[in-house]
Design an enzyme around this catalytic site. Structure first.
Site, PDB file in Angstrom:
ATOM      1  CE1 TYR A 177      52.941  31.998  -0.131  1.00 16.90           C
ATOM      2  CE2 TYR A 177      54.929  31.025   0.672  1.00 16.90           C
ATOM      3  CZ  TYR A 177      53.868  31.756   0.688  1.00 16.90           C
ATOM      4  OH  TYR A 177      53.381  32.470   1.892  1.00 16.90           O
ATOM      5  CE  LYS A 181      53.448  35.596  -0.500  1.00 21.88           C
ATOM      6  NZ  LYS A 181      52.331  37.036  -0.157  1.00 21.88           N
TER       7      LYS A 181
END
Length: 272
Positions: A177, A181
């Site tokens: 994640y 990002k």
């Protein structure tokens, strides 16, 4: 002061089907500002809806499109796999066929939290690939496709990527994640530098802990303790507050803002 630059504008918002979500709030906020809005989602089947959604008869992106139409704006609901180049090209074609232009793109779609919040030595390759594929590849494909249209049509458009402070914190047990990002933030910077001469602005919003259905994987008391320990404003953010930041970045009033990754997080990060 009322934000301007939305009358007659066409916006595309990905990942907008969940009832309690940032995507839905961005779509609604853009519609209230004056945009016609195309909303996309994965085409979730009802068995994948939250209990809250099931209880009220929610219909994913179709419900959001109905809400937009109730505001007097045009709306379309399109099922689209943003990780597929072919599907994204078909989305672009549908938007141009129905609306003739695109002015604003909000890349909100993201992979669900599903087995990726583990130590990196335990992270399965297929889980890593899914997160990167949706969060980063999908944002790239949608941004590239609609940027091409803006350039061809001479539209001074705006692209808003929904990243996360996780891409700056890069915490433990969030390698996929966080990497995805952080990649979105870097993509935002590069695209802003390339597209700026064409009048196209590209920015990212980096939410902190936000009260959507995605944070229900931890018990409320765990989130409460986390917020009290890490968020100076001492509360979870509202999805609408993220939407307000996104709409500002798409407005005339943000006409000299590009290449930024703004934290909207209650003060959790203050320098990065």
């Amino acid at each position: 002061m009322q934000l301007t630059g939305f009358d007659g504008a066409v916006a595309v918002v990905t990942g907008a089907g969940r009832m309690r979500s940032i995507g839905r709030e961005i779509a609604m906020a853009l519609a209230r500002a004056g945009c016609d809005v195309v909303v996309t989602g994965t085409g979730r089947s009802p068995d994948r809806y939250t209990s809250e959604e099931q209880a009220c008869g929610w219909r994913d992106i179709d419900s959001v499109a109905d809400e937009i139409r109730a505001l007097g704006r045009r709306a379309s609901a399109v099922v689209c796999d943003i990780t597929s180049e072919t599907a994204v090209d078909e989305l672009v074609g549908q938007v141009l066929d129905e609306y003739g232009r695109v002015d604003i793109v909000a890349n909100n779609a993201a992979a669900a939290r599903a087995g990726d919040r583990v130590p990196v030595i335990d992270l399965p390759t297929d889980v890593w690939d899914t997160v990167i594929r949706v969060n980063l590849r999908g944002t790239f494909l949608v941004s590239r496709a609609f940027a091409r249209v803006m350039v061809e049509q001479g539209v001074a458009g705006a692209i808003i990527n929904i990243s996360s402070i996780g891409g700056k914190l890069s915490g433990a047990n969030s390698a996929a994640y966080s990497a995805s990002k952080a990649g979105v933030q870097s993509l935002t910077s590069s695209m802003a530098k390339e597209l700026g001469p064409k009048g196209i602005r590209v920015n990212a919003v980096c939410p902190g802990v936000t009260g959507t259905s995605r944070i229900e994987d931890w018990p409320p008391e765990v989130w409460k303790s986390y917020v009290e320990a890490n968020v100076p404003l001492q509360r979870v953010g509202h999805a609408q507050e993220i939407a307000w930041a996104a709409v500002f970045l798409a407005s005339d009033q943000a006409g000299w803002v590009s290449g930024q990754s703004w934290n909207v997080d209650g003060g959790q990060l203050t320098i990065r």
